[in-house]
Design an enzyme around this catalytic site. Structure first.
Site, PDB file in Angstrom:
ATOM      1  CG  ASP A   9      -1.978  -1.051   1.213  1.00 57.01           C
ATOM      2  OD1 ASP A   9      -1.876  -2.000   0.422  1.00 57.01           O
ATOM      3  OD2 ASP A   9      -2.922  -0.956   2.030  1.00 57.01           O
ATOM      4  CE  LYS A  65      -4.999   1.997   3.065  1.00 61.80           C
ATOM      5  NZ  LYS A  65      -3.818   1.306   3.655  1.00 61.80           N
ATOM      6  CE  LYS A 109      -6.527  -1.384   3.131  1.00 66.17           C
ATOM      7  NZ  LYS A 109      -5.149  -1.906   3.377  1.00 66.17           N
TER       8      LYS A 109
END
Length: 236
Positions: A92, A154, A184
């Site tokens: 991430d 995300k 996400k």
């Protein structure tokens, strides 16, 4: 995109059970991994400096350029490569928000692509810090992530004062990437109701630290309804 009803069982497969507190000790990490195994989550998300780690059967997600994203692309690439070597299954990365705010989309895309190339065969998620961006910046950040080969976009790090995940941002991100990328939702998600709202808006993965508490209240409405039905059937 229309989502079916999210069950607790499915939630366990799409929840990244998260421990990103600065100063985490080895003992705290081990206790976290034990709890994650007991809960039954598929993935844990921890700081890259804590790797390698025994995830007790779960996949490992880690973060790079965290939490500000204000790192040279070469630093993010090096951090990614080391994380992969230390057992990370998913990366991430935090996007460089200065480039986003300046509208330097080619540079944003180049940075993401460089990290993408450093983790071949791994899932790459791009954290855009949506609460700090305009709608246009959210859309363009998602487009840059897709063009650079990311697997997910995300919402948040959970560390920015602007806030975490919102239904509006998730809906906008999902509309931008369609079913080509995952979305996400992360940052400030503490209740089952919040998870369900974000799922309905288009989230396909969640970053949560209070996973056990969310699961504990999952069936609370059903339990309360059953109790009420039982009470109504009693003789007085």
């Amino acid at each position: 995109m229309t989502q079916s009803e999210l069950t607790a069982e499915h939630f366990l497969t799409i929840a990244d059970h998260t421990l990103l507190a600065p100063g985490t000790t080895a003992a705290e990490l081990d206790a976290f991994m034990v709890t994650a195994a007991e809960i039954g989550v598929s993935r844990v998300c921890v700081s890259s400096s804590l790797l390698p780690a025994d995830a007790r059967g779960a996949e490992i997600v880690t973060v790079v350029g965290f939490p500000s994203g204000a790192h040279h692309a070469s630093v993010k690439v090096a951090e990614t490569a080391e994380a992969v070597a230390n057992g990370a299954n998913e990366i991430d990365m935090v996007v460089n928000r200065g480039l986003v705010r300046a509208g330097e989309w080619a540079a944003v895309e180049d940075e993401i692509r460089a990290v993408r190339e450093a983790c071949p065969g791994r899932v790459l998620k791009v954290i855009i810090e949506s609460a700090a961006l305009s709608d246009e910046e959210i859309v363009e950040s998602c487009r840059a992530a897709e063009a650079a080969g990311a697997d997910f976009v995300k919402t948040s790090t959970g560390f920015d004062p602007a806030g975490g995940a919102s239904v509006h941002a998730v809906r906008l991100m999902a509309a931008t990437v369609g079913d080509r990328l995952g979305v996400k939702a992360s940052g400030g998600i503490r209740t089952t109701a919040a998870v369900r709202e974000l799922w309905a808006a288009g989230a396909t993965r969640f970053g949560v630290s209070g996973t056990a508490a969310i699961l504990a209240e999952w069936d609370a409405p059903a339990i309360l309804n059953a109790a009420a039905a039982g009470a109504s059937n009693e003789s007085y």
